[in-house]
Write a protein that holds these residues in place. Sequence first.
Motif, PDB file in Angstrom:
ATOM      1  N   ALA A  44       0.830  -1.210   0.000  1.00  0.00           N
ATOM      2  CA  ALA A  44       0.000   0.000   0.000  1.00  0.00           C
ATOM      3  C   ALA A  44       0.862   1.258   0.000  1.00  0.00           C
ATOM      4  O   ALA A  44       0.478   2.277  -0.588  1.00  0.00           O
ATOM      5  CB  ALA A  44      -0.933  -0.006   1.208  1.00  0.00           C
ATOM      6  N   TYR A  45       2.019   1.202   0.648  1.00  0.00           N
ATOM      7  CA  TYR A  45       2.908   2.364   0.666  1.00  0.00           C
ATOM      8  C   TYR A  45       3.602   2.588  -0.675  1.00  0.00           C
ATOM      9  O   TYR A  45       4.182   3.650  -0.899  1.00  0.00           O
ATOM     10  CB  TYR A  45       3.977   2.198   1.750  1.00  0.00           C
ATOM     11  CG  TYR A  45       3.452   2.087   3.159  1.00  0.00           C
ATOM     12  CD1 TYR A  45       2.202   2.597   3.523  1.00  0.00           C
ATOM     13  CD2 TYR A  45       4.205   1.463   4.157  1.00  0.00           C
ATOM     14  CE1 TYR A  45       1.722   2.488   4.817  1.00  0.00           C
ATOM     15  CE2 TYR A  45       3.735   1.351   5.460  1.00  0.00           C
ATOM     16  CZ  TYR A  45       2.497   1.855   5.790  1.00  0.00           C
ATOM     17  OH  TYR A  45       2.036   1.736   7.078  1.00  0.00           O
ATOM     18  N   GLY A  46       3.582   1.573  -1.550  1.00  0.00           N
ATOM     19  CA  GLY A  46       4.163   1.738  -2.875  1.00  0.00           C
ATOM     20  C   GLY A  46       5.580   1.243  -3.022  1.00  0.00           C
ATOM     21  O   GLY A  46       6.311   1.704  -3.917  1.00  0.00           O
ATOM     22  N   LEU A  47       6.002   0.295  -2.186  1.00  0.00           N
ATOM     23  CA  LEU A  47       7.345  -0.240  -2.351  1.00  0.00           C
ATOM     24  C   LEU A  47       7.477  -0.966  -3.680  1.00  0.00           C
ATOM     25  O   LEU A  47       6.503  -1.499  -4.221  1.00  0.00           O
ATOM     26  CB  LEU A  47       7.702  -1.174  -1.194  1.00  0.00           C
ATOM     27  CG  LEU A  47       8.408  -0.477  -0.015  1.00  0.00           C
ATOM     28  CD1 LEU A  47       7.475   0.470   0.729  1.00  0.00           C
ATOM     29  CD2 LEU A  47       9.029  -1.490   0.928  1.00  0.00           C
ATOM     30  N   ASP A  48       8.678  -1.007  -4.195  1.00  0.00           N
ATOM     31  CA  ASP A  48       8.909  -1.609  -5.512  1.00  0.00           C
ATOM     32  C   ASP A  48       8.774  -3.129  -5.483  1.00  0.00           C
ATOM     33  O   ASP A  48       8.317  -3.733  -6.459  1.00  0.00           O
ATOM     34  CB  ASP A  48      10.297  -1.218  -6.018  1.00  0.00           C
ATOM     35  CG  ASP A  48      10.441   0.281  -6.212  1.00  0.00           C
ATOM     36  OD1 ASP A  48       9.751   0.831  -7.089  1.00  0.00           O
ATOM     37  OD2 ASP A  48      11.216   0.907  -5.465  1.00  0.00           O
ATOM     38  N   GLU A  49       9.223  -3.735  -4.400  1.00  0.00           N
ATOM     39  CA  GLU A  49       9.124  -5.191  -4.281  1.00  0.00           C
ATOM     40  C   GLU A  49       8.757  -5.548  -2.845  1.00  0.00           C
ATOM     41  O   GLU A  49       9.229  -4.902  -1.906  1.00  0.00           O
ATOM     42  CB  GLU A  49      10.460  -5.868  -4.617  1.00  0.00           C
ATOM     43  CG  GLU A  49      10.985  -5.621  -6.023  1.00  0.00           C
ATOM     44  CD  GLU A  49      12.363  -6.241  -6.222  1.00  0.00           C
ATOM     45  OE1 GLU A  49      12.689  -7.222  -5.488  1.00  0.00           O
ATOM     46  OE2 GLU A  49      13.125  -5.746  -7.063  1.00  0.00           O
ATOM     47  N   VAL A  50       7.945  -6.583  -2.702  1.00  0.00           N
ATOM     48  CA  VAL A  50       7.630  -7.131  -1.385  1.00  0.00           C
ATOM     49  C   VAL A  50       7.728  -8.649  -1.480  1.00  0.00           C
ATOM     50  O   VAL A  50       7.045  -9.273  -2.290  1.00  0.00           O
ATOM     51  CB  VAL A  50       6.221  -6.723  -0.910  1.00  0.00           C
ATOM     52  CG1 VAL A  50       5.919  -7.366   0.440  1.00  0.00           C
ATOM     53  CG2 VAL A  50       6.107  -5.212  -0.807  1.00  0.00           C
ATOM     54  N   HIS A  51       8.598  -9.227  -0.677  1.00  0.00           N
ATOM     55  CA  HIS A  51       8.844 -10.667  -0.710  1.00  0.00           C
ATOM     56  C   HIS A  51       8.420 -11.272   0.626  1.00  0.00           C
ATOM     57  O   HIS A  51       8.869 -10.834   1.684  1.00  0.00           O
ATOM     58  CB  HIS A  51      10.326 -10.945  -0.968  1.00  0.00           C
ATOM     59  CG  HIS A  51      10.832 -10.363  -2.254  1.00  0.00           C
ATOM     60  ND1 HIS A  51      10.880 -11.080  -3.428  1.00  0.00           N
ATOM     61  CD2 HIS A  51      11.297  -9.111  -2.541  1.00  0.00           C
ATOM     62  CE1 HIS A  51      11.368 -10.312  -4.397  1.00  0.00           C
ATOM     63  NE2 HIS A  51      11.622  -9.109  -3.878  1.00  0.00           N
ATOM     64  N   GLU A  52       7.585 -12.288   0.553  1.00  0.00           N
ATOM     65  CA  GLU A  52       7.096 -12.943   1.753  1.00  0.00           C
ATOM     66  C   GLU A  52       7.738 -14.318   1.918  1.00  0.00           C
ATOM     67  O   GLU A  52       8.394 -14.833   1.015  1.00  0.00           O
ATOM     68  CB  GLU A  52       5.579 -13.080   1.687  1.00  0.00           C
ATOM     69  CG  GLU A  52       4.837 -11.749   1.572  1.00  0.00           C
ATOM     70  CD  GLU A  52       3.339 -11.907   1.500  1.00  0.00           C
ATOM     71  OE1 GLU A  52       2.748 -12.348   2.510  1.00  0.00           O
ATOM     72  OE2 GLU A  52       2.755 -11.593   0.442  1.00  0.00           O
ATOM     73  N   ALA A  53       7.554 -14.910   3.094  1.00  0.00           N
ATOM     74  CA  ALA A  53       8.042 -16.256   3.409  1.00  0.00           C
ATOM     75  C   ALA A  53       9.562 -16.366   3.273  1.00  0.00           C
ATOM     76  O   ALA A  53      10.086 -17.398   2.855  1.00  0.00           O
ATOM     77  CB  ALA A  53       7.354 -17.300   2.540  1.00  0.00           C
ATOM     78  N   VAL A  54      10.265 -15.322   3.640  1.00  0.00           N
ATOM     79  CA  VAL A  54      11.728 -15.365   3.666  1.00  0.00           C
ATOM     80  C   VAL A  54      12.132 -15.824   5.068  1.00  0.00           C
ATOM     81  O   VAL A  54      11.835 -15.159   6.048  1.00  0.00           O
ATOM     82  CB  VAL A  54      12.345 -13.984   3.358  1.00  0.00           C
ATOM     83  CG1 VAL A  54      13.869 -14.079   3.357  1.00  0.00           C
ATOM     84  CG2 VAL A  54      11.838 -13.451   2.027  1.00  0.00           C
ATOM     85  N   GLY A  55      12.772 -16.977   5.171  1.00  0.00           N
ATOM     86  CA  GLY A  55      13.044 -17.522   6.493  1.00  0.00           C
ATOM     87  C   GLY A  55      11.766 -17.891   7.203  1.00  0.00           C
ATOM     88  O   GLY A  55      11.542 -17.505   8.350  1.00  0.00           O
ATOM     89  N   VAL A  56      10.901 -18.596   6.531  1.00  0.00           N
ATOM     90  CA  VAL A  56       9.602 -19.108   6.982  1.00  0.00           C
ATOM     91  C   VAL A  56       8.533 -18.013   6.949  1.00  0.00           C
ATOM     92  O   VAL A  56       7.657 -18.040   6.090  1.00  0.00           O
ATOM     93  CB  VAL A  56       9.667 -19.745   8.390  1.00  0.00           C
ATOM     94  CG1 VAL A  56       8.320 -20.407   8.744  1.00  0.00           C
ATOM     95  CG2 VAL A  56      10.781 -20.784   8.466  1.00  0.00           C
TER      96      VAL A  56
END
Length: 387
Positions: A44-56
């Motif tokens: 929502a803030y507009g970050l270029d990339e968001v990666h989930e499930a990094v290190g579980v």
Amino acid sequence: MTIIPEIASFSTDLTEIRRDLHAHPEIGFEEKRTSAIVAEKLRAYGLDEVHEAVGVTGVVGILRGTGGEGRTIGLRADMDALPMEEQTNLPFRSQNPGAFHGCGHDGHTTMLLGAARYLAANRDFAGTAMFVFQPAEEGLGGARAMLADKLFERFPCDEIYGLHNSPMLNLGEVGIFPGKAMAGASFFDITIKGRGSHGARPHDSRDPIVIATSLSQSLQSIVSRNVDPMLPAVLSITKIHAGSAYNVVPESAELGGTVRFFDDAVGELVARRMREICAGAAAMYQCEIDVDIRPIFSVLENHPAETEEMRLAAVDIVGEAGVLTEPTPMMGSEDFADMLLAVPGAYAWVGHGGTMPLHNPGFILDDEILPIGASLLARVVERRLSA
């Protein structure tokens, strides 16, 4: 104190986020709701990339500045709660039995979200800001899990910074100094396998409770009689479990606890002496004793150049008088240490009001700290990536 005005303008939003996270705490590697909220906010803030499930259950956000190429500066916050009951009676107290944000990680997560929101709206810097939301800091190895998931290979980073709330400092004070700042730590479990008997016939037993209490005393001699008194160390037995009836000598007993140290050689010495003492006790009492000692936290060591950069950022926010640089190493541990072994950086403490210490069931985080911490993290990026 000079909180970044834009962050001050949405401080009410930060309080709402923090209190929602507080009401729904999740312990290590179970932060599914928390990480989903973090990812949603970052998008929502507009970050270029968001990666989930990094290190579980970890989350990594990437924000590129509009000022061209440059370094990548990482900011890290932990997300997990403690496995304990809350005793605050706050209107937003924990709704999850057996879980409580008694260390303020809900605040750390919120402060990093605040920094991300501000920087996403003011991205006129040269380089990249990386936001690392780490799971499982409370002794479960969340930093190591993210590193094992190739955190810095997937998301290369030149420097990384973190912070922790501190009720031991006043609101508006920031503590930071170079060198060894927080202790390394091991956890241990000792299992005594004796022989049970009727409580009226103790001579038929190999009483594990007698052995456990003797061991508890003997192990305390390691720090006082084996460790150089100029080298700090702590050995604390924090758990003793045995027995289930008034008239039964139990078959076994268990002890558990932690060792803290600022020198790895001291940690190794303590572990060796623990095993030797337990082996001697097993021979003396004619029983079996199993010893499991697990290194959990590395010694947290702040890098000098990055510490100075974070100090200067703190001066911008709280003023010269508010920045405390007298070395005051803490026996508490923090697995951000493992990230600092991989990437240079620094770790600071930010003060807030409160009378209860961390990990106390009555601990309350002062929401006034939120815009201060968010401003400090954001200012580090602005200073290090100035266009």
